[in-house]
Design an enzyme around this catalytic site. Structure first.
Site, PDB file in Angstrom:
ATOM      1  N   SER B 165     -10.774  14.266   3.954  1.00 56.88           N
ATOM      2  CA  SER B 165     -11.115  14.553   2.559  1.00 56.88           C
ATOM      3  C   SER B 165     -12.393  15.373   2.491  1.00 56.88           C
ATOM      4  O   SER B 165     -13.346  15.128   3.228  1.00 56.88           O
ATOM      5  CB  SER B 165     -11.335  13.252   1.781  1.00 56.88           C
ATOM      6  OG  SER B 165     -10.170  12.480   1.798  1.00 56.88           O
ATOM      7  N   GLU B 248     -22.121  -5.647  -2.017  1.00 57.68           N
ATOM      8  CA  GLU B 248     -21.442  -6.727  -2.732  1.00 57.68           C
ATOM      9  C   GLU B 248     -19.946  -6.429  -2.801  1.00 57.68           C
ATOM     10  O   GLU B 248     -19.538  -5.283  -2.818  1.00 57.68           O
ATOM     11  CB  GLU B 248     -22.061  -6.945  -4.118  1.00 57.68           C
ATOM     12  CG  GLU B 248     -21.948  -5.747  -5.061  1.00 57.68           C
ATOM     13  CD  GLU B 248     -20.639  -5.711  -5.804  1.00 57.68           C
ATOM     14  OE1 GLU B 248     -20.008  -6.761  -5.923  1.00 57.68           O
ATOM     15  OE2 GLU B 248     -20.241  -4.609  -6.244  1.00 57.68           O
TER      16      GLU B 248
HETATM   17  C1  LIG Z   1      -5.799  10.762  -0.123  1.00 57.13           C
HETATM   18  C2  LIG Z   1      -6.132  10.407   1.276  1.00 57.13           C
HETATM   19  C3  LIG Z   1      -7.389  10.679   1.763  1.00 57.13           C
HETATM   20  C4  LIG Z   1      -7.694  10.399   3.086  1.00 57.13           C
HETATM   21  N1  LIG Z   1      -8.939  10.723   3.563  1.00 57.13           N
HETATM   22  C5  LIG Z   1      -9.221  10.533   4.860  1.00 57.13           C
HETATM   23  C6  LIG Z   1     -10.462  10.948   5.389  1.00 57.13           C
HETATM   24  O1  LIG Z   1     -11.312  11.466   4.680  1.00 57.13           O
HETATM   25  N2  LIG Z   1     -10.704  10.788   6.703  1.00 57.13           N
HETATM   26  C7  LIG Z   1      -9.786  10.189   7.528  1.00 57.13           C
HETATM   27  O2  LIG Z   1     -10.072  10.036   8.689  1.00 57.13           O
HETATM   28  N3  LIG Z   1      -8.581   9.772   7.057  1.00 57.13           N
HETATM   29  C8  LIG Z   1      -8.279   9.935   5.747  1.00 57.13           C
HETATM   30  N4  LIG Z   1      -7.052   9.545   5.261  1.00 57.13           N
HETATM   31  C9  LIG Z   1      -6.069   9.021   6.195  1.00 57.13           C
HETATM   32  C10 LIG Z   1      -5.757   7.546   6.021  1.00 57.13           C
HETATM   33  O3  LIG Z   1      -6.769   6.752   6.552  1.00 57.13           O
HETATM   34  C11 LIG Z   1      -4.409   7.321   6.706  1.00 57.13           C
HETATM   35  O4  LIG Z   1      -3.453   8.020   5.978  1.00 57.13           O
HETATM   36  C12 LIG Z   1      -4.013   5.885   6.785  1.00 57.13           C
HETATM   37  O5  LIG Z   1      -4.845   5.164   7.669  1.00 57.13           O
HETATM   38  C13 LIG Z   1      -2.543   5.734   7.217  1.00 57.13           C
HETATM   39  O6  LIG Z   1      -2.258   6.470   8.354  1.00 57.13           O
HETATM   40  P1  LIG Z   1      -1.013   7.478   8.390  1.00 57.13           P
HETATM   41  O7  LIG Z   1      -1.091   8.320   7.185  1.00 57.13           O
HETATM   42  O8  LIG Z   1      -1.009   8.129   9.701  1.00 57.13           O
HETATM   43  O9  LIG Z   1       0.249   6.567   8.222  1.00 57.13           O
HETATM   44  P2  LIG Z   1       0.986   5.743   9.366  1.00 57.13           P
HETATM   45  O10 LIG Z   1       0.005   4.912  10.102  1.00 57.13           O
HETATM   46  O11 LIG Z   1       1.861   6.634  10.157  1.00 57.13           O
HETATM   47  O12 LIG Z   1       1.862   4.793   8.485  1.00 57.13           O
HETATM   48  C14 LIG Z   1       3.104   5.212   7.885  1.00 57.13           C
HETATM   49  C15 LIG Z   1       3.789   4.007   7.291  1.00 57.13           C
HETATM   50  O13 LIG Z   1       4.012   3.049   8.314  1.00 57.13           O
HETATM   51  C16 LIG Z   1       3.446   1.832   7.994  1.00 57.13           C
HETATM   52  N5  LIG Z   1       2.896   1.167   9.184  1.00 57.13           N
HETATM   53  C17 LIG Z   1       2.114   1.684  10.154  1.00 57.13           C
HETATM   54  N6  LIG Z   1       1.786   0.759  11.047  1.00 57.13           N
HETATM   55  C18 LIG Z   1       2.357  -0.381  10.626  1.00 57.13           C
HETATM   56  C19 LIG Z   1       2.384  -1.699  11.124  1.00 57.13           C
HETATM   57  N7  LIG Z   1       1.721  -2.078  12.212  1.00 57.13           N
HETATM   58  N8  LIG Z   1       3.078  -2.602  10.425  1.00 57.13           N
HETATM   59  C20 LIG Z   1       3.759  -2.266   9.289  1.00 57.13           C
HETATM   60  N9  LIG Z   1       3.780  -1.051   8.800  1.00 57.13           N
HETATM   61  C21 LIG Z   1       3.080  -0.114   9.455  1.00 57.13           C
HETATM   62  C22 LIG Z   1       2.332   2.141   7.023  1.00 57.13           C
HETATM   63  O14 LIG Z   1       2.051   1.039   6.185  1.00 57.13           O
HETATM   64  C23 LIG Z   1       2.915   3.307   6.254  1.00 57.13           C
HETATM   65  O15 LIG Z   1       3.705   2.811   5.207  1.00 57.13           O
HETATM   66  C24 LIG Z   1      -6.735   9.821   3.935  1.00 57.13           C
HETATM   67  C25 LIG Z   1      -5.466   9.512   3.418  1.00 57.13           C
HETATM   68  C26 LIG Z   1      -5.160   9.797   2.107  1.00 57.13           C
HETATM   69  C27 LIG Z   1      -3.800   9.488   1.603  1.00 57.13           C
END
Ligand SMILES: Cc1cc2nc3c(=O)[nH]c(=O)nc-3n(C[C@H](O)[C@H](O)[C@H](O)COP(=O)(O)OP(=O)(O)OC[C@H]3O[C@@H](n4cnc5c(N)ncnc54)[C@H](O)[C@@H]3O)c2cc1C
Lengths: 374, 396
Positions: B165, B248
């Site tokens: 972001s 908090e």
């Molecule tokens: C608007 C926005 C802003 C963001 N900003 C930043 C940022 O500034 N910096 C940064 O580093 N990241 C950022 N992110 C990334 C965010 O932290 C990740 O999108 C998030 O951690 C999920 O990872 P992923 O998108 O790879 O989804 P995935 O991990 O691939 O997950 C996909 C789906 O699988 C499910 N899933 C995954 N693992 C499991 C499990 N063990 N059990 C059950 N279900 C599971 C998830 O719940 C999800 O529904 C941002 C994301 C968004 C949407």
């Protein structure tokens, strides 16, 4: 700011837990749940000696003079093991006598309630199933120093065990409340066969029951505002028991999910199971927060009671209905057996959901206060 | 139970209210500027931040020694509540700087690093971005692969970050890299503070479903970062980036934002008509609005229970995931509910003829992922709740 309990309240909780686990463990509840509910008067007396029945009765009348927050501590613990003691209905009667009774009426009943000698309840609802003044069809007719009661009260909590029933009846253009001894001629209490045998309820019929004028609590036709408040209080105390039950149902399911193994691992590792448990905890904690706050409002913020009673009852209903059901499902076929405790929570959930208003009715109340219908 | 505040706390609340009355920038007419307006009036926003900073209300929970406000838990809650109540712009301009870079610097930074970065964060001069997620490391963040190799006084970084972001506007990034591919996955990670202007960094904005572009891909090609910019020890990166300060946990600011949104939804339901009647009279709509009210109240009261634990010095851990989960549900439901209130008009987006409120709610409907997916998805919150609060087995 402190949204938690005092050390004294924690001690009250621990004491209740010890007593209930010793006297009324779930196995004993289960064993008695096949037969129509009875009241263990000796145990009720013993808890009365500890101050339970008189918890909210002023000290001057033999009680402990504590408040609603203390009461829900006990009720939450009772809910955890589905304890059928008539504490909530007794509290309701105490609240009615305190709010409407004069000094003589309080002095007549409160000390005997506090001692556990008199079991009391309140009969407001009827077959109309309308929790409002219009829903009341029972009639009171005054004649020369006496009052005659006719009608049928339904869903009276612990009505079959009560020695004293506070009966709401139409009188003139309003509603009055009367202190009716269960033994009075023309009064009969018939147990209802309820889904959840740990939550006894009765129909109380009044067929030309003649009472002295002084049985009326408060002035004629003026009781409804207090009764409306009592229905809120009842929703809150009932929700407190429900939160305890939901918590116990979840713990029972979680403990089973840790030990039952399938596909080479505890079933609690499968997200179909563990995520449902997490959602249940989320909903139970939310209901719990609302119940605690609503109880605080009963003691300290009367103007907030109606809103939080509705919210607490709605969320507690949803939380327990789901927790009882999941508890059966997570146990598999064992959950369907009589031996397993799961069905006790399931029954409490299914029954309590509609008892004192299902969530849709309470949500409409929340909304009605914000956006009255045209 | 006691929902009152001490005389000192009430005095503090009065001070905050007086400050708001004097300093909250005015919009046209008597209305005060709210957060959304603020983004469009930057000079007013900077002035607001300056005034807040002079009161030490930016970084209010940080220790006074580093320039923070040393606010108690109760005072933090009061400050946030009063600000959110009037929809004031955020407490500070350096969003991620305040949320986690600063706290990490305070706990793990060298004096030189603190000296260099904390003032600019508090004054709102420097925008930070967060380089944690990668294409192969989202929920399983510790699987990150972007690597850094020590070369003299520098680390040389190669790899990619994604979903970063504000990367196109930020001057600095807090970056997680793998420095030891041999170590267990949580232990081979190091945290670096990286100027975004460093040669070898390429930022490619990513367009989102609502049409905006707020996050980006960030590529690193032989990017040299001085070892002096390492935050914490080598291999300590995982620990360093975990929330570290006594913030908090009442969710009070989120609760107020949701309360305001609910009011707006009720207002919408009074104006829109379903089957010829105001939507606010429709039983199904009423139920859904009341249910949302109840959930928001539950969130507020859960938060007060969590804060009570903090005030009593009891450990507070995964409980806060409960409110994150509730918030995710509400975020999603609010856009969907507004759509249903609008009926057929719910199909009309911004700039369309006949769009209700110029498609404001359609934008809400398309903008929940930051609150639902960013910072841990609902499934991950449920894992946390099940494992840490209920003791159920870890999956995988
Ligand atoms: C608007 C926005 C802003 C963001 N900003 C930043 C940022 O500034 N910096 C940064 O580093 N990241 C950022 N992110 C990334 C965010 O932290 C990740 O999108 C998030 O951690 C999920 O990872 P992923 O998108 O790879 O989804 P995935 O991990 O691939 O997950 C996909 C789906 O699988 C499910 N899933 C995954 N693992 C499991 C499990 N063990 N059990 C059950 N279900 C599971 C998830 O719940 C999800 O529904 C941002 C994301 C968004 C949407």
């Amino acid at each position: 700011m402190d949204f938690g309990f005092t050390p004294e309240q924690d001690e009250l909780r621990a004491q209740a837990r010890r007593l209930l686990d010793h006297e009324l463990p779930l196995d004993r509840i289960l064993a008695s749940s096949a037969a129509p509910p009875t009241l263990d008067r000796a145990l009720w007396k013993r808890t009365a000696e500890l101050g339970w029945a008189g918890l909210t009765i002023p000290e001057a009348h033999g009680g402990l003079g504590l408040c609603a927050v203390d009461l829900i501590v006990l009720l939450e613990e009772m809910g955890k093991t589905l304890c059928p003691l008539p504490l909530a209905s007794t509290d309701l009667a105490v609240a009615a006598l305190t709010a409407l009774g004069d000094e003589a009426q309080r002095a007549e009943w409160l000390p005997r309630i506090a001692s556990g000698d008199v079991v009391a309840t309140v009969a407001i609802l009827e077959a109309s199933d309308v929790p409002a003044a219009e829903g009341i069809g029972a009639r009171a007719t005054a004649r020369a120093g006496e009052v005659v009661l006719d009608g049928a009260k339904l869903f009276v909590p612990d009505g079959q065990h009560a020695d004293l029933v506070l009966v709401a009846a139409r009188e003139g253009a309003g509603v009055s409340l009367f202190a009716v001894p269960a033994a009075a001629p023309g009064v009969t209490a018939t147990p209802l066969v309820v889904v959840d045998a740990t939550k006894p309820a009765a129909e109380v019929r009044l067929a030309g029951a003649v009472l002295p004028e002084r049985a009326r609590l408060g002035s004629a036709g003026a009781a409804w505002p207090v009764l409306a408040h009592l229905l809120d209080r009842q929703a809150i105390t009932h929700a407190a028991e429900m939160v305890g039950s939901a918590d116990a149902a979840l713990r029972l399911a979680v403990e089973y999910a840790k030990v039952r193994r399938q596909f080479g691992s505890p079933i609690g590792r499968f997200q179909g199971v563990k995520h449902r448990c997490a959602e249940m905890l989320c909903d139970i904690e939310s209901a719990r927060s609302l119940v605690y706050y609503a109880a605080w409002a009963l003691d300290s913020a009367p103007e907030q009671v109606a809103r939080y009673a509705a919210m607490a009852k709605a969320l507690a209903s949803e939380a327990l209905d789901a927790a009882g059901e999941e508890c059966v499902q997570i146990h598999g076929a064992i959950g369907y057996t009589w031996e397993c405790h799961a069905h006790l929570f399931y029954k409490r959930g299914r029954q309590s959901y509609v008892w004192l208003g299902a969530p849709d009715e309470h949500y409409e109340r929340v909304m009605g206060a914000l956006e009255p219908r045209a | 139970m006691d929902f009152g505040f001490s005389p000192e706390e009430e005095a503090f609340r009065a001070e905050v209210r007086a400050f708001i009355a004097d300093h909250l920038p005015q919009r046209s007419g008597q209305d005060q500027m709210d957060a959304e307006e603020g983004m469009k009036n930057l000079p007013a926003l900077y002035k607001w931040n300056q005034d807040l900073h002079a009161k030490r209300w930016v970084g209010f929970n940080w220790p006074r020694e580093v320039g923070g406000g040393g606010g108690t838990i109760s005072e933090q809650m009061i400050l946030k509540e009063e600000m959110a109540r009037v929809k004031a712009p955020m407490l500070g301009l350096s969003y991620m700087g305040l949320a986690w870079v600063g706290p990490a610097l305070i706990k793990y930074g060298t004096p030189a690093q603190q000296e260099r970065h904390i003032g600019p964060i508090l004054r709102g001069e420097i925008q930070w971005c967060t380089g944690y997620s990668e294409p192969g490391a989202g929920s399983d963040l510790a699987a990150l692969q972007c690597k850094a190799v020590r070369d003299g006084d520098d680390y040389v970084v190669n790899g990619q970050k994604i979903w970063t972001s504000l990367a196109m506007w930020a001057q600095w990034m807090i970056l997680l890299v793998r420095t030891d591919p041999q170590a267990p996955k949580h232990l081979g990670i190091t945290c670096l503070l990286v100027p975004m202007q460093t040669p070898g960094i390429t930022v490619k904005p990513i367009k989102e479903m609502n049409g905006g572009a707020m996050f980006a891909e960030v590529f690193f090609e032989d990017v040299r970062v001085p070892a002096a910019n390492r935050l914490g020890a080598e291999g300590q990166g995982w620990e360093v980036t975990k929330d570290a300060l006594a913030n908090e946990r009442s969710s009070i600011a989120d609760v107020w934002a949701l309360k305001h949104r609910l009011e707006a939804i009720r207002d919408l339901a009074r104006r829109c008509r379903r089957r010829g009647r105001p939507a606010i009279e429709d039983a199904a709509i009423r139920q859904r609005i009341a249910r949302m009210e109840t959930q928001v109240e539950a969130m507020r009261l859960n938060g007060l229970r969590f804060v009570t634990k903090q005030l009593r010095g009891e450990p507070l851990g995964a409980e806060t995931s409960i409110n994150k989960l509730i918030r995710a549900r509400i975020e999603i439901e609010s856009g969907r509910l507004a759509r249903d209130i609008e009926g057929s008009f719910g199909a009309l987006a911004r700039k369309s003829p006949h769009a209700v409120d110029d498609g404001r709610w359609q934008k809400v409907m398309l903008s929940w992922p930051p609150f639902v997916i960013g910072g841990g998805t609902p499934n991950i919150q449920k894992n946390v709740i099940a494992e840490r609060l209920l003791g159920l087995p870890h999956d995988g």
